[in-house]
Scaffold this motif. Structure first.
Motif, PDB file in Angstrom:
ATOM      1  N   CYS A  50      34.344  66.174 -12.986  1.00 23.77           N
ATOM      2  CA  CYS A  50      33.259  65.167 -12.275  1.00 23.77           C
ATOM      3  C   CYS A  50      33.953  64.373 -11.348  1.00 23.77           C
ATOM      4  N   ARG A  51      33.553  64.920  -9.880  1.00 26.03           N
ATOM      5  CA  ARG A  51      33.892  63.549  -9.058  1.00 26.03           C
ATOM      6  C   ARG A  51      32.719  63.159  -8.947  1.00 26.03           C
ATOM      7  N   PRO A  52      32.298  61.573  -9.044  1.00 21.87           N
ATOM      8  CA  PRO A  52      31.301  60.843  -8.897  1.00 21.87           C
ATOM      9  C   PRO A  52      31.039  61.094  -7.985  1.00 21.87           C
ATOM     10  N   CYS A  53      29.628  61.353  -7.155  1.00 20.23           N
ATOM     11  CA  CYS A  53      28.888  61.517  -6.402  1.00 20.23           C
ATOM     12  C   CYS A  53      27.165  60.835  -6.188  1.00 20.23           C
ATOM     13  N   GLY A  54      27.134  61.930  -7.433  1.00 18.98           N
ATOM     14  CA  GLY A  54      25.154  60.852  -7.552  1.00 18.98           C
ATOM     15  C   GLY A  54      24.876  61.806  -7.305  1.00 18.98           C
ATOM     16  N   LEU A  55      24.723  63.516  -7.520  1.00 20.41           N
ATOM     17  CA  LEU A  55      23.666  63.697  -7.478  1.00 20.41           C
ATOM     18  C   LEU A  55      22.516  63.912  -8.767  1.00 20.41           C
ATOM     19  N   CYS A  56      23.790  64.112  -9.526  1.00 14.21           N
ATOM     20  CA  CYS A  56      22.993  64.496 -10.385  1.00 14.21           C
ATOM     21  C   CYS A  56      21.980  62.878 -10.857  1.00 14.21           C
ATOM     22  N   ALA A  57      22.920  61.852 -10.374  1.00 15.78           N
ATOM     23  CA  ALA A  57      22.258  60.424 -11.084  1.00 15.78           C
ATOM     24  C   ALA A  57      20.262  60.431  -9.602  1.00 15.78           C
ATOM     25  N   ALA A  58      20.214  60.519  -8.895  1.00 16.53           N
ATOM     26  CA  ALA A  58      19.504  60.929  -7.844  1.00 16.53           C
ATOM     27  C   ALA A  58      18.417  61.508  -8.287  1.00 16.53           C
ATOM     28  N   ALA A  59      18.793  62.923  -8.343  1.00 17.31           N
ATOM     29  CA  ALA A  59      17.999  64.260  -8.807  1.00 17.31           C
ATOM     30  C   ALA A  59      17.051  64.084 -10.309  1.00 17.31           C
ATOM     31  N   CYS A  60      17.777  63.747 -11.280  1.00 15.48           N
ATOM     32  CA  CYS A  60      17.370  62.491 -12.599  1.00 15.48           C
ATOM     33  C   CYS A  60      15.990  62.274 -12.185  1.00 15.48           C
ATOM     34  N   PRO A  61      14.495  63.326 -12.407  1.00 14.09           N
ATOM     35  CA  PRO A  61      13.459  62.242 -12.554  1.00 14.09           C
ATOM     36  C   PRO A  61      13.063  61.669 -13.167  1.00 14.09           C
ATOM     37  N   SER A  76      15.462  59.363 -14.270  1.00 10.47           N
ATOM     38  CA  SER A  76      16.975  57.809 -13.752  1.00 10.47           C
ATOM     39  C   SER A  76      17.949  57.037 -15.846  1.00 10.47           C
ATOM     40  N   ALA A  77      17.652  58.775 -16.324  1.00 11.72           N
ATOM     41  CA  ALA A  77      18.328  58.915 -17.311  1.00 11.72           C
ATOM     42  C   ALA A  77      20.131  59.208 -17.479  1.00 11.72           C
ATOM     43  N   MET A  78      20.029  59.522 -16.032  1.00  7.85           N
ATOM     44  CA  MET A  78      21.684  60.428 -15.827  1.00  7.85           C
ATOM     45  C   MET A  78      21.915  58.851 -15.155  1.00  7.85           C
ATOM     46  N   PRO A  79      23.298  58.292 -15.358  1.00  9.79           N
ATOM     47  CA  PRO A  79      23.882  57.478 -14.639  1.00  9.79           C
ATOM     48  C   PRO A  79      24.914  57.638 -13.900  1.00  9.79           C
ATOM     49  N   SER A  80      24.947  57.099 -12.363  1.00  7.10           N
ATOM     50  CA  SER A  80      25.297  57.209 -10.940  1.00  7.10           C
ATOM     51  C   SER A  80      27.369  57.569 -11.344  1.00  7.10           C
ATOM     52  N   ILE A  81      27.782  56.600 -12.984  1.00 16.59           N
ATOM     53  CA  ILE A  81      29.329  57.426 -12.999  1.00 16.59           C
ATOM     54  C   ILE A  81      28.857  57.998 -14.627  1.00 16.59           C
ATOM     55  N   PRO A  82      28.602  59.072 -14.862  1.00 21.54           N
ATOM     56  CA  PRO A  82      27.937  59.650 -15.416  1.00 21.54           C
ATOM     57  C   PRO A  82      29.544  59.640 -16.339  1.00 21.54           C
ATOM     58  N   LEU A  83      30.825  60.189 -16.420  1.00 25.42           N
ATOM     59  CA  LEU A  83      32.459  59.659 -16.688  1.00 25.42           C
ATOM     60  C   LEU A  83      32.152  59.007 -17.487  1.00 25.42           C
ATOM     61  N   GLU A  84      32.084  57.587 -17.222  1.00 26.55           N
ATOM     62  CA  GLU A  84      31.853  56.219 -17.344  1.00 26.55           C
ATOM     63  C   GLU A  84      30.427  55.958 -19.053  1.00 26.55           C
ATOM     64  N   HIS A  85      29.390  56.433 -18.912  1.00 22.67           N
ATOM     65  CA  HIS A  85      28.115  55.907 -19.062  1.00 22.67           C
ATOM     66  C   HIS A  85      28.020  57.021 -20.400  1.00 22.67           C
ATOM     67  N   ARG A  86      26.832  56.897 -21.153  1.00 25.57           N
ATOM     68  CA  ARG A  86      26.343  58.458 -21.920  1.00 25.57           C
ATOM     69  C   ARG A  86      24.739  58.452 -20.880  1.00 25.57           C
ATOM     70  N   VAL A  87      24.436  59.658 -21.421  1.00 26.49           N
ATOM     71  CA  VAL A  87      22.760  59.630 -20.362  1.00 26.49           C
ATOM     72  C   VAL A  87      22.104  59.447 -21.166  1.00 26.49           C
ATOM     73  N   GLY A  88      20.867  58.431 -20.839  1.00 25.27           N
ATOM     74  CA  GLY A  88      20.386  57.265 -21.100  1.00 25.27           C
ATOM     75  C   GLY A  88      18.920  57.882 -22.537  1.00 25.27           C
ATOM     76  N   SER A  89      17.885  57.450 -22.957  1.00 27.99           N
ATOM     77  CA  SER A  89      17.326  58.077 -24.153  1.00 27.99           C
ATOM     78  C   SER A  89      15.898  58.157 -22.983  1.00 27.99           C
ATOM     79  N   GLU A  90      15.973  57.978 -22.129  1.00 29.05           N
ATOM     80  CA  GLU A  90      14.496  58.637 -21.269  1.00 29.05           C
ATOM     81  C   GLU A  90      14.769  60.171 -21.304  1.00 29.05           C
ATOM     82  N   CYS A  91      16.193  60.384 -21.059  1.00 21.95           N
ATOM     83  CA  CYS A  91      16.403  62.181 -20.873  1.00 21.95           C
ATOM     84  C   CYS A  91      14.913  62.986 -20.651  1.00 21.95           C
TER      85      CYS A  91
END
Length: 276
Positions: A197-208, A210-225
């Motif tokens: 991962c190179r935190p580009c923010g694509l996964c966080a922006a695409a998450c319907p 907002s469960a994916m954190p902007s820096i996914p390596l440092e945080h867990r995916v949220g319960s809204e997944c």
């Protein structure tokens, strides 16, 4: 007649059917607007139209959690028309019936209900590219015809409902879907991120949701997944992994529906450009 078509899509199949519906209804003189469910949830704005359409992929024989949230935010239908369609890779169960029941409870008059069996985009990876492309073209040619017929029926005022039997509705869409809804809060634990991962923010922006954190390596995916796997599909470095399905990341990465991204977060289009 003016219609708002709300859809949720993981890798693009439901998005494609939504646009097929819109184009065909326009040929019958309808005004149409295609809106991603997550966009409506984030903005809180609901277009005021004569007819409401809801399309979604089938998860555990029912609608995804994000679609269920969307249904709960709908204003009173006051007798307005509605139609429902679902896209599934196999057994649909009573998924459309669940959504129809919700809409009717909110005062909408559901006049058309349809389900389409569409092989998942992941499916095509098991064949050689040329073979998969031909098979997919044949499948979509058939589906386009079915959607055109459904849209023509809707425009002509023909009522079409498909009530499932007690077994399908009770055991499948009752038991399995309720399990999915209850355990869904833990879906994020099955999504991981590797050191690629190179935190580009694509996964966080695409998450319907907002469960994916902007820096996914440092945080867990949220319960809204909602476990749509869009994050794994979009990552240009294939760094998002699915622990339940080893090896699926590279498959998902290659099989987003071409053109998907027009009505979903901008990151989807950005990711498509980066892969070409």
């Amino acid at each position: 007649m003016r219609a708002a078509l709300f859809y949720f899509s993981g890798t693009g199949n439901t998005w494609r059917t939504a646009n097929l519906y819109a184009a065909r209804l326009q040929r019958s003189g309808w005004g149409t607007e295609v809106v991603a469910v997550e966009s409506a949830l984030r903005s809180g704005l609901m277009p005021d139209r004569d007819c409401l359409g809801v399309g979604f992929p089938v998860y555990a024989f029912g609608p995804p959690r994000v679609v269920d949230r969307f249904l709960h935010m709908l204003p009173s239908g006051k007798g307005r028309l509605a139609f429902v369609w679902a896209v599934a890779g196999g057994i649909v169960g009573g998924a459309t019936a669940i959504v129809c029941d919700r809409l009717e409870a909110y005062g909408y008059r559901v006049v058309h209900e349809r389900a389409y069996v569409v092989p998942e985009n992941v499916h095509w990876s098991w064949s050689k590219p040329a073979v998969a492309a031909r098979a997919k073209e044949r499948a979509w040619s058939r589906i386009e015809g079915l959607v055109a017929r459904a849209a023509d029926e809707l425009a002509a005022g023909r009522v079409r409902r498909a009530r499932p039997g007690h077994v399908r509705r009770g055991l499948m869409s009752g038991g399995m879907w309720r399990w999915y809804m209850r355990s869904g809060a833990h879906a994020g634990r099955y999504i991981g991120v590797t050191a690629a991962c190179r935190p580009c923010g694509l996964c966080a922006a695409a998450c319907p949701t907002s469960a994916m954190p902007s820096i996914p390596l440092e945080h867990r995916v949220g319960s809204e997944c909602t476990f749509c796997l869009r994050c794994a599909s979009i990552c240009p470095r294939q760094a998002v992994t699915v622990r339940l399905l080893p090896g699926i990341t590279s498959i998902l990465h290659r099989h987003l529906e071409p053109g998907y991204g027009d009505d979903v977060p901008k990151a989807m289009s950005m990711a498509s450009e980066r892969r070409t």
